[in-house]
Design an enzyme around this catalytic site. Structure first.
Site, PDB file in Angstrom:
ATOM      1  N   GLU A 204       0.838  -1.202   0.000  1.00 32.38           N
ATOM      2  CA  GLU A 204       0.000   0.000   0.000  1.00 32.38           C
ATOM      3  C   GLU A 204       0.876   1.257   0.000  1.00 32.38           C
ATOM      4  OE1 GLU A 204      -2.203  -0.737   3.590  1.00 32.38           O
ATOM      5  OE2 GLU A 204      -2.880  -2.687   2.838  1.00 32.38           O
TER       6      GLU A 204
ATOM      7  N   GLU B 182      -4.774  -6.766   2.818  1.00 32.65           N
ATOM      8  CA  GLU B 182      -3.582  -7.466   3.305  1.00 32.65           C
ATOM      9  C   GLU B 182      -3.557  -8.934   2.876  1.00 32.65           C
ATOM     10  OE1 GLU B 182      -5.075  -5.142   5.133  1.00 32.65           O
ATOM     11  OE2 GLU B 182      -3.452  -3.740   5.558  1.00 32.65           O
TER      12      GLU B 182
ATOM     13  N   PHE C  45       1.977  -1.499   8.787  1.00 34.27           N
ATOM     14  CA  PHE C  45       2.276  -1.608  10.213  1.00 34.27           C
ATOM     15  C   PHE C  45       2.205  -3.090  10.589  1.00 34.27           C
ATOM     16  CE2 PHE C  45       1.105   2.796  10.003  1.00 34.27           C
ATOM     17  CZ  PHE C  45       1.678   3.434  11.095  1.00 34.27           C
TER      18      PHE C  45
ATOM     19  N   HIS D  70      -1.067   0.480  16.449  1.00 32.30           N
ATOM     20  CA  HIS D  70      -0.020   0.830  15.496  1.00 32.30           C
ATOM     21  C   HIS D  70       1.357   0.868  16.157  1.00 32.30           C
ATOM     22  CE1 HIS D  70      -3.506   2.144  13.175  1.00 32.30           C
ATOM     23  NE2 HIS D  70      -2.742   2.361  12.126  1.00 32.30           N
TER      24      HIS D  70
END
Lengths: 335, 323
Positions: free
Chosen positions: B27, B58, B81, B127
Site C-alpha cells: 500500500e 492485506e 504496520f 499501530h
C-alpha cells in the site's frame, strides 16, 4: 452474465472419451478412499468430490500444460485432473512413503506441482489470492500462462474472495475463478447464509468481472466455458468468474451422513451424474457402448491396481518428519 | 552516514538491480514512496512493472506474493504496520510456512514480508506493537529484525536471496537513526548474531530497537564499573543461541531485552535454551526486560511505563550483578 449452453457440436469423440475415463478414475478413486477409510486404512478425514468430477476435468481439458491450478481440501479431482495418479493420491491418504506429499499432506493437501497443480488448501478461500499471484507472476514473466482457482460456494462469503476479485480486476490478471457450487456450505444450504442467489457469479459484476453460470455436471459445458475464459485471460482481458452448479454425492466430510438433504435431492442429482451426462454425449457422437464400457473398465482397473500398490507400499519414512521445512531440505531453526 | 529509513530502499534497490524477478507490492509504496518513506526512489528507478501499489487488502497482498513466489518471482510485500499482519495472519501462520512441508517439498516460497514494527512513537495500541514473537510461534518462517542501517541492507540481501519465506521487521523507532552505510555487495548471513561490545560481567541480548538501548545502558553501566557484553541477535530465526551461550560462558549473567510482551516473548525461547544447555554457566538468575503484558498506551509517559527503557535495563543489570 450469460448462461452457457451445452454444445457437443464439433466435440471430438475421442477427446471426450478421454475426459470420461479421467472422470471415471476420479469416481473410482473417491469410492476407494471412502472404502479404505471405512476399513481403517485412511485416517483423519476426507472430503470426497464424487459428483463434481466434470468441473476439474473439463477445466483441465480447456487449459494448457503449464497453466496453474489451486484447489481446496476437496481437491482429489483437481489433483487427478492435473496428472496425479490414483496411486500417489491413495498412498498419500494411507500415510505411505509413496504418497504424493510423502505422508506430510494427506487428503486435504494433494499437490502435483510438476504439472502446475500447486496445492490443495484447507483454509477456506485462502488460495484465491495465491492464484491471483500466480497470474500476476505469469504476466510479469510474460509467459502466457493462466491460473485457475477452484473453490466452493462457501468461499464466496470470506474476505479473501473479495480481495482477490478486486485485485485481479484492477490488475487485469489472467486468472479464472471457478466456483463449484454444490449447494451446501458444509452442512448448511448456501442460500440460507448468502445474500446473492448465485454466490460467485452474482458478485462478479460489482468488480467489473464477467461471469458465467455453467452446468457443472456437464464436462463439455465446463470445458467450453473455461476455454472462453482462458482465451479472454490470455488476450489480456483479465479475470472471469465461472459458477458451476454441481452436487457432491457424499456428505461434506467423512463424518457427515448428509441427513440435512431434502428427500429425493440426491436421487435427482444422480440422474444428472456427470458420468451419465458424458456417456450420453458420447453415444450422441457415435461412440459405441462397448467403447464407453472399455474406458470405464480401464479406469476401474487403474484404481484397483492403485489400491493394491498403495496398500503394499511402505509407511511414511520417519525421517521425513524433519525434512522440507526449508528449501535446503532441512528443519534447522537455531545455531 | 545514512539513515535506517534510507537503507530499507537501498537494500531493496540493490537486489532489484541484480535480479529481475524481485518485485515489490504494498500500500502506497509506489510514487508515494511508502508511508514511512522506506521505498522512496524504487518506483522512479524500476517503474510500475516492478513496484506495485495495492488496495488495502492485506490478504491479497501477502497471498498474491505467495502465489508469485511459488511460480518464479521473488516478491517483497509490504505490510504497512506490523499490527496489520493480523489481517493476513492466515498467510503467515497457515499458508506460507506450511506449503513446502505439506506438499512434501514440491514448492518453494522465496518471498519477503516487510513490515514496520514496534513502539515508542505514540501511535497507540493498534499501530505500536512489537509482534516479532507472533512470527516466532510458527515453524517455517525466517525472521530478521535489523538494528543498524548497514544491517538493514545486509539482512535485506539475505532475505530477498533466501529461498525460504522471511518476515522482515523494520523498527519504526529506528527509521531516523543514522549509521555507517553498507559497503558495496554487503550481505549479512542469517543466524549470526553480532557481538557489539565486550564485557566480562553480564551479557545483554537485544534485537532491533533494544540494541541501541542495550548499548546506551552498557555505557552507563561502564561508568559504574559494570562491563557488559552486548549481543545483537539480528535474526530470531535462525536463532543464534550459540553466540549467546559463548558470551554467557564469559560473563555468567544474562539479561534479555525485548520489546514484545513478556508473555510469549522471544526472550523466553532464548532463556529456555540457556537454561537447558548453559545452566552451569550461570552465577545468577536470568532476567528478561520485556514489554509489559498490557496493550500499548498512547501517552508518551504511559508508553515508557510498558516498553523497555535504558533505566529498566540498567536497574535490572545492577540488581543481577549484586545477586
Amino acid at each position: 452474465m450469460t448462461d452457457a449452453t451445452t454444445t457437443t457440436t464439433g466435440t471430438d469423440a475421442a477427446k471426450l472419451l478421454r475426459r470420461h475415463e479421467t472422470m471415471a478414475v476420479i469416481r473410482r478413486t473417491e469410492k476407494a478412499a471412502h472404502d479404505l477409510f471405512m476399513s481403517g486404512l485412511v485416517k483423519g478425514t476426507t472430503h470426497l468430490a464424487a459428483g463434481q468430477e466434470a468441473v476439474a476435468v473439463g477445466a483441465r481439458g480447456a487449459l494448457r500444460d503449464g497453466d496453474y491450478a489451486f484447489a481446496t481440501y476437496r481437491g482429489h479431482h483437481h489433483a487427478i485432473a492435473w496428472g496425479a495418479t490414483a496411486e500417489e493420491c491413495l498412498a498419500e491418504l494411507m500415510s505411505k512413503a509413496t504418497g504424493s506429499c510423502k505422508g506430510k499432506g494427506g487428503s486435504m493437501h494433494l499437490t502435483k506441482a510438476a504439472s502446475g497443480m500447486l496445492g490443495s488448501y484447507a483454509i477456506v478461500g485462502a488460495h484465491l489470492p495465491m492464484a491471483v499471484g500466480a497470474a500476476w507472476s505469469a504476466r510479469l514473466r510474460a509467459t502466457d500462462q493462466v491460473a485457475v482457482a477452484f473453490f466452493g460456494d462457501g468461499a464466496t462469503n470470506i474476505g479473501a474472495f473479495h480481495e482477490s476479485l478486486n485485485l485481479a480486476a484492477v490488475w487485469k490478471l489472467p486468472v479464472l475463478f471457478v466456483c463449484e457450487n454444490n449447494l451446501y456450505m458444509e452442512y448448511t444450504p448456501i442460500g440460507t447464509v448468502t445474500a446473492a442467489a448465485n454466490p460467485a457469479a452474482d458478485r462478479a459484476p460489482s468488480y467489473g468481472i464477467p461471469a458465467e453460470l455453467v452446468d457443472g455436471n456437464d464436462v463439455v459445458a465446463v470445458e467450453d466455458a473455461v476455454a472462453r475464459a482462458a482465451e479472454r485471460a490470455r488476450a489480456g482481458d483479465g479475470p472471469t468468474v465461472l459458477e458451476a452448479r454441481t452436487y457432491r454425492h457424499y456428505g461434506h466430510s467423512r463424518t457427515d451422513p448428509a441427513s440435512y438433504r431434502p428427500e429425493g435431492e440426491l436421487e435427482r442429482w444422480l440422474e444428472r451424474d456427470p458420468l451419465t451426462v458424458s456417456a450420453n454425449q458420447l453415444r450422441a457422437l457415435g461412440t459405441s457402448d462397448d467403447d464407453i464400457r472399455a474406458a470405464e473398465e480401464s479406469a476401474a482397473a487403474t484404481v484397483e491396481a492403485a489400491v493394491d500398490a498403495a496398500k503394499a507400499a511402505p509407511g511414511a519414512d520417519l525421517a521425513e518428519a524433519f525434512t522440507d521445512v526449508w528449501a535446503d531440505g532441512g528443519a534447522e531453526w537455531r545455531t | 552516514m545514512t539513515t535506517y529509513r534510507e537503507s530499507v530502499a537501498e537494500g531493496i534497490a540493490r537486489e532489484m538491480r541484480r535480479d529481475d524477478t524481485v518485485v515489490c507490492l504494498g500500500e502506497d509504496i509506489g510514487a508515494a514512496g511508502g508511508v514511512f518513506k522506506t521505498t522512496v526512489g524504487l518506483f522512479d528507478e524500476f517503474g510500475p512493472e516492478r513496484v506495485w501499489d495495492t488496495p488495502i487488502s492485506e490478504q491479497a497482498i501477502v497471498g498474491a506474493a505467495m502465489g508469485a513466489a511459488m511460480t518464479g518471482m521473488r516478491p517483497v510485500a509490504e505490510i504497512m504496520f506490523s499490527d496489520f499482519l493480523a489481517c493476513c495472519w492466515d498467510y503467515l501462520a497457515n499458508e506460507i510456512p506450511k506449503v513446502r512441508y505439506m506438499t512434501g517439498g514440491q514448492v518453494t516460497v522465496p518471498l519477503v514480508v516487510r513490515t514496520a514494527n514496534g513502539g515508542g512513537l505514540g501511535f497507540g495500541a493498534q499501530h505500536s506493537q512489537s509482534v516479532e514473537n507472533w512470527a516466532l510461534t510458527v515453524p517455517g518462517l525466517k525472521i530478521a529484525a535489523p538494528s543498524t542501517p548497514a544491517d538493514v541492507v545486509g539482512l535485506m540481501a539475505t532475505a530477498i536471496r533466501s529461498d525460504d519465506p522471511v518476515v522482515f521487521f523494520e523498527h519504526k523507532g529506528l527509521f531516523a537513526s543514522k549509521g555507517a552505510p553498507a559497503p558495496d555487495g554487503h550481505v549479512v548471513p542469517f543466524g549470526q548474531a553480532a557481538l557489539l561490545r565486550e564485557g566480562t560481567d553480564v551479557t545483554i541480548v537485544g534485537l532491533a530497537s533494544t540494541v541501541p538501548l542495550a548499548l546506551t545502558a552498557a555505557d552507563r553501566l561502564a561508568e559504574q564499573g559494570v562491563q557488559a557484553d552486548v549481543v545483537d541477535l539480528r535474526t530470531l530465526l535462525p536463532l543464534d543461541v550459540s553466540s549467546v551461550l559463548r558470551s554467557v560462558e564469559r560473563t555468567s549473567r544474562l539479561v534479555v531485552v525485548e520489546e514484545n510482551p513478556y508473555q510469549g516473548g522471544w526472550g523466553a525461547t532464548v532463556v529456555s535454551v540457556v537454561a537447558e544447555e548453559g545452566f552451569a554457566l550461570l552465577d545468577a538468575p536470568m532476567r528478561r526486560v520485556a514489554g509489559a503484558n498490557v496493550p500499548l498506551p498512547f501517552a508518551d509517559a504511559l508508553e515508557d511505563q510498558v516498553i523497555p527503557t535504558v533505566d529498566k535495563v540498567v536497574d535490572t543489570v545492577k540488581a543481577l550483578v549484586d545477586y
